[in-house]
Design a protein around this motif. Sequence first.
Motif, PDB file in Angstrom:
ATOM      1  N   LEU A  29      21.573 -12.801   0.502  1.00  0.00           N
ATOM      2  CA  LEU A  29      21.121 -11.135   0.605  1.00  0.00           C
ATOM      3  C   LEU A  29      19.915 -11.287   1.381  1.00  0.00           C
ATOM      4  O   LEU A  29      19.036 -12.301   1.352  1.00  0.00           O
ATOM      5  CB  LEU A  29      20.557 -10.865  -1.010  1.00  0.00           C
ATOM      6  N   TYR A  30      19.785 -10.184   1.904  1.00  0.00           N
ATOM      7  CA  TYR A  30      18.527 -10.007   3.047  1.00  0.00           C
ATOM      8  C   TYR A  30      17.086  -9.566   2.323  1.00  0.00           C
ATOM      9  O   TYR A  30      17.239  -8.935   1.397  1.00  0.00           O
ATOM     10  CB  TYR A  30      18.739  -9.035   4.045  1.00  0.00           C
ATOM     11  N   LEU A  31      16.149 -10.323   2.881  1.00  0.00           N
ATOM     12  CA  LEU A  31      14.895 -10.023   2.561  1.00  0.00           C
ATOM     13  C   LEU A  31      13.901 -10.080   3.529  1.00  0.00           C
ATOM     14  O   LEU A  31      14.238 -10.587   4.657  1.00  0.00           O
ATOM     15  CB  LEU A  31      14.252 -11.204   1.647  1.00  0.00           C
ATOM     16  N   PRO A  32      12.868  -9.231   3.502  1.00  0.00           N
ATOM     17  CA  PRO A  32      11.870  -9.632   4.640  1.00  0.00           C
ATOM     18  C   PRO A  32      11.252 -10.525   4.921  1.00  0.00           C
ATOM     19  O   PRO A  32      10.921 -11.480   4.002  1.00  0.00           O
ATOM     20  CB  PRO A  32      10.631  -8.323   4.268  1.00  0.00           C
ATOM     21  N   GLU A  33      11.329 -10.976   6.180  1.00  0.00           N
ATOM     22  CA  GLU A  33      10.594 -12.478   6.617  1.00  0.00           C
ATOM     23  C   GLU A  33       9.153 -12.467   5.766  1.00  0.00           C
ATOM     24  O   GLU A  33       9.103 -13.863   5.371  1.00  0.00           O
ATOM     25  CB  GLU A  33      10.644 -12.438   7.986  1.00  0.00           C
ATOM     26  N   THR A  34       8.368 -11.475   6.072  1.00  0.00           N
ATOM     27  CA  THR A  34       7.068 -11.499   5.443  1.00  0.00           C
ATOM     28  C   THR A  34       6.768 -10.165   4.664  1.00  0.00           C
ATOM     29  O   THR A  34       7.449  -9.429   5.003  1.00  0.00           O
ATOM     30  CB  THR A  34       5.828 -11.702   6.403  1.00  0.00           C
ATOM     31  N   LEU A  35       5.971 -10.203   3.523  1.00  0.00           N
ATOM     32  CA  LEU A  35       5.702  -9.198   2.865  1.00  0.00           C
ATOM     33  C   LEU A  35       4.315  -8.578   3.320  1.00  0.00           C
ATOM     34  O   LEU A  35       3.465  -9.456   3.625  1.00  0.00           O
ATOM     35  CB  LEU A  35       5.573  -9.692   1.338  1.00  0.00           C
ATOM     36  N   PRO A  36       4.273  -7.225   3.371  1.00  0.00           N
ATOM     37  CA  PRO A  36       2.924  -6.721   3.483  1.00  0.00           C
ATOM     38  C   PRO A  36       1.890  -6.994   2.467  1.00  0.00           C
ATOM     39  O   PRO A  36       2.318  -7.111   1.348  1.00  0.00           O
ATOM     40  CB  PRO A  36       3.103  -5.421   3.715  1.00  0.00           C
ATOM     41  N   HIS A  37       0.601  -7.027   2.615  1.00  0.00           N
ATOM     42  CA  HIS A  37      -0.100  -7.185   1.525  1.00  0.00           C
ATOM     43  C   HIS A  37      -1.381  -6.452   1.745  1.00  0.00           C
ATOM     44  O   HIS A  37      -2.037  -6.055   2.735  1.00  0.00           O
ATOM     45  CB  HIS A  37      -0.753  -8.464   1.339  1.00  0.00           C
ATOM     46  N   PHE A  38      -1.458  -5.425   0.530  1.00  0.00           N
ATOM     47  CA  PHE A  38      -2.551  -4.275   0.594  1.00  0.00           C
ATOM     48  C   PHE A  38      -3.890  -4.661  -0.215  1.00  0.00           C
ATOM     49  O   PHE A  38      -3.649  -5.419  -1.267  1.00  0.00           O
ATOM     50  CB  PHE A  38      -1.984  -3.267  -0.031  1.00  0.00           C
ATOM     51  N   SER A  39      -5.017  -4.568   0.337  1.00  0.00           N
ATOM     52  CA  SER A  39      -6.367  -5.009  -0.380  1.00  0.00           C
ATOM     53  C   SER A  39      -6.387  -3.954  -1.411  1.00  0.00           C
ATOM     54  O   SER A  39      -5.981  -2.945  -1.453  1.00  0.00           O
ATOM     55  CB  SER A  39      -7.465  -4.939   0.767  1.00  0.00           C
ATOM     56  N   LYS A  40      -7.320  -4.554  -2.302  1.00  0.00           N
ATOM     57  CA  LYS A  40      -8.017  -3.723  -3.393  1.00  0.00           C
ATOM     58  C   LYS A  40      -8.287  -2.562  -2.887  1.00  0.00           C
ATOM     59  O   LYS A  40      -8.177  -1.403  -3.389  1.00  0.00           O
ATOM     60  CB  LYS A  40      -8.783  -4.475  -4.308  1.00  0.00           C
ATOM     61  N   GLU A  41      -9.336  -2.387  -1.820  1.00  0.00           N
ATOM     62  CA  GLU A  41      -9.990  -1.198  -1.448  1.00  0.00           C
ATOM     63  C   GLU A  41      -8.726  -0.174  -1.089  1.00  0.00           C
ATOM     64  O   GLU A  41      -8.869   0.858  -1.175  1.00  0.00           O
ATOM     65  CB  GLU A  41     -10.716  -1.601  -0.235  1.00  0.00           C
ATOM     66  N   GLU A  42      -7.747  -0.884  -0.094  1.00  0.00           N
ATOM     67  CA  GLU A  42      -6.656   0.070   0.454  1.00  0.00           C
ATOM     68  C   GLU A  42      -5.933   0.861  -0.671  1.00  0.00           C
ATOM     69  O   GLU A  42      -5.700   2.007  -0.518  1.00  0.00           O
ATOM     70  CB  GLU A  42      -5.837  -0.728   1.326  1.00  0.00           C
ATOM     71  N   ILE A  43      -5.482  -0.199  -1.878  1.00  0.00           N
ATOM     72  CA  ILE A  43      -4.691   0.478  -2.982  1.00  0.00           C
ATOM     73  C   ILE A  43      -5.734   1.627  -3.469  1.00  0.00           C
ATOM     74  O   ILE A  43      -5.228   2.639  -3.841  1.00  0.00           O
ATOM     75  CB  ILE A  43      -4.364  -0.545  -3.755  1.00  0.00           C
ATOM     76  N   ALA A  44      -6.991   1.310  -3.773  1.00  0.00           N
ATOM     77  CA  ALA A  44      -7.887   2.078  -4.452  1.00  0.00           C
ATOM     78  C   ALA A  44      -8.199   3.457  -3.600  1.00  0.00           C
ATOM     79  O   ALA A  44      -8.065   4.562  -4.289  1.00  0.00           O
ATOM     80  CB  ALA A  44      -9.110   1.443  -4.591  1.00  0.00           C
ATOM     81  N   SER A  45      -7.777   3.517  -2.382  1.00  0.00           N
ATOM     82  CA  SER A  45      -7.993   4.544  -1.326  1.00  0.00           C
ATOM     83  C   SER A  45      -6.804   5.458  -1.644  1.00  0.00           C
ATOM     84  O   SER A  45      -6.840   6.714  -1.212  1.00  0.00           O
ATOM     85  CB  SER A  45      -8.339   4.246  -0.088  1.00  0.00           C
ATOM     86  N   TRP A  46      -5.745   5.162  -2.341  1.00  0.00           N
ATOM     87  CA  TRP A  46      -4.434   5.823  -2.252  1.00  0.00           C
ATOM     88  C   TRP A  46      -4.591   6.595  -3.890  1.00  0.00           C
ATOM     89  O   TRP A  46      -3.582   7.506  -3.996  1.00  0.00           O
ATOM     90  CB  TRP A  46      -3.195   4.943  -2.356  1.00  0.00           C
ATOM     91  N   ALA A  47      -5.607   6.453  -4.538  1.00  0.00           N
ATOM     92  CA  ALA A  47      -5.661   7.261  -5.772  1.00  0.00           C
ATOM     93  C   ALA A  47      -5.504   8.752  -5.391  1.00  0.00           C
ATOM     94  O   ALA A  47      -6.211   9.127  -4.739  1.00  0.00           O
ATOM     95  CB  ALA A  47      -7.066   7.122  -6.684  1.00  0.00           C
ATOM     96  N   GLY A  48      -4.801   9.386  -6.495  1.00  0.00           N
ATOM     97  CA  GLY A  48      -4.566  10.863  -6.290  1.00  0.00           C
ATOM     98  C   GLY A  48      -3.663  11.365  -5.059  1.00  0.00           C
ATOM     99  O   GLY A  48      -3.365  12.504  -5.088  1.00  0.00           O
TER     100      GLY A  48
END
Length: 465
Positions: A29-48
């Motif tokens: 089965l196919y998978l991405p070679e690498t996974l993106p990683h989001f920082s805590k700050e970036e995820i927090a900025s998505w609130a709302g």
Amino acid sequence: MKYISTRGQAPALSFEDVVLTGLAPDGGLYLPETLPHFSKEEIASWAGLSYQELAFNVMKPFVAGAISDADFKAIIDKAYETFRHDAIAPMVQTAHNEWILELFQGPTLAFKDFALQFLGHLLDHLLKKRNQKVVVMGATSGDTGSAAIEGCRRCDNIDIFIMHPHNRVSDVQRRQMTSVLAPNVFNIALEGNFDDCQNMVKASFADQSFLPEGRQLVAVNSINWARIMAQIVYYFYAGLALGSPHRPMAFSVPTGNFGDIFAGYLAKKMGLPIDQLVIATNSNDILHRCISSNDHSKHQLQHTLSPSMDIMVSSNFERMLFDLYDRDGNAIRQLMEDFKSGSMTLKESALSRARELFTSYGVNDQVTIDVIRSVFENTGYLLDPHTAIGVEAARKTRRRHDIPMVCLATAHPAKFPEAVRKAGQEQDPALPHHMKDLFQREERYTVLPQELKKVQEFIAANVRK
Ligand SMILES: *Cc1c(COP(=O)(O)O)cnc(C)c1O
């Protein structure tokens, strides 16, 4: 981004090609070679953010280079405009720090709409750009077929053929598929069981010479990477609603083919602070046995009140094993070879890693009914049988009570009236408004014998020019 096979012997593919294929040629089965990683700050900025805005941010790294931002936004907007609830994935509280994430607000009342509404519009976009036509072929024991048909019915460049076991799916499930009278939709009722259907699909993917010149088959089951990708989003959405990334989360997932919970594992790897993932199974408990006692052996299939989880072997578990074995394709090939005999044993390091990530629990039909009844009595909220299994598994294996436990509600109770009636409801749960006339609608399907040649002739004869 490049996509690689879990068995290490197939060429890496681009995003476009991985969406337009099925299994890798080496059987993986196919998978991405690498996974993106989001920082805590970036995820927090998505609130709302709205569900659609969040979906764009979470999935964008996977499609980078293949689809423009504007086109990708349009695909996401179209995918979720068929959902009945503005929140797309709303939540309901059922106990202290326990939440139900309603993933059944899409057109076919099961969580599969999240991935298949998206996949339909994604395929439509890619195929038009390439000026290509394809044939979607799939087997269903119920929910996948209707979600796939709803996803593809308006795609000019797709003819879709869905096979279900004749007389062995529920009336609601059959009618959801067979009442779609679009010219590119073909329902085959096969005189056989679900495994027979699936074997025909497998054989057809392996040798596609029966198709008209220039056509290829595309898989819409959960081996298709785009489906997993779309499911990562709602873990972030629920997390953000309940205080992540500043607060850890737990999720309980009613599991069949391991697609849905694998998306949760990916969300964790991408930066969402998930403390616990619960694998909830019915009596078809190969995954629970594997995690709890390293017993990954095939047992006979049981027919339960939660039929969408009635599977003997979880195909997407191979994607998990790939990571548990440090992405060693040779090791996975060997493991799958061992498993042909009916059983396999994980090495100690892989097992202990799996146990850090997951807890597991198996729930039988009687307990499923009891949970539907008791949650209804305590809260007035009616669970479908799959969701009830998730709730029970969460309650039985919960590690921490101070963090939110989100139980994924994978189907609307109206889809499974038998279980709901057994749990003491006097009336069947009402179908949502857009399906009120389901039992009056005209149906169209073709009954075919269990003969590969007959099925393939039917497909070849009906593919539109
Ligand atoms: C498909 C399905 C599941 C199982 O999901 P997997 O991704 O196969 O683990 C659970 N519940 C319902 C209602 C489903 O339709």
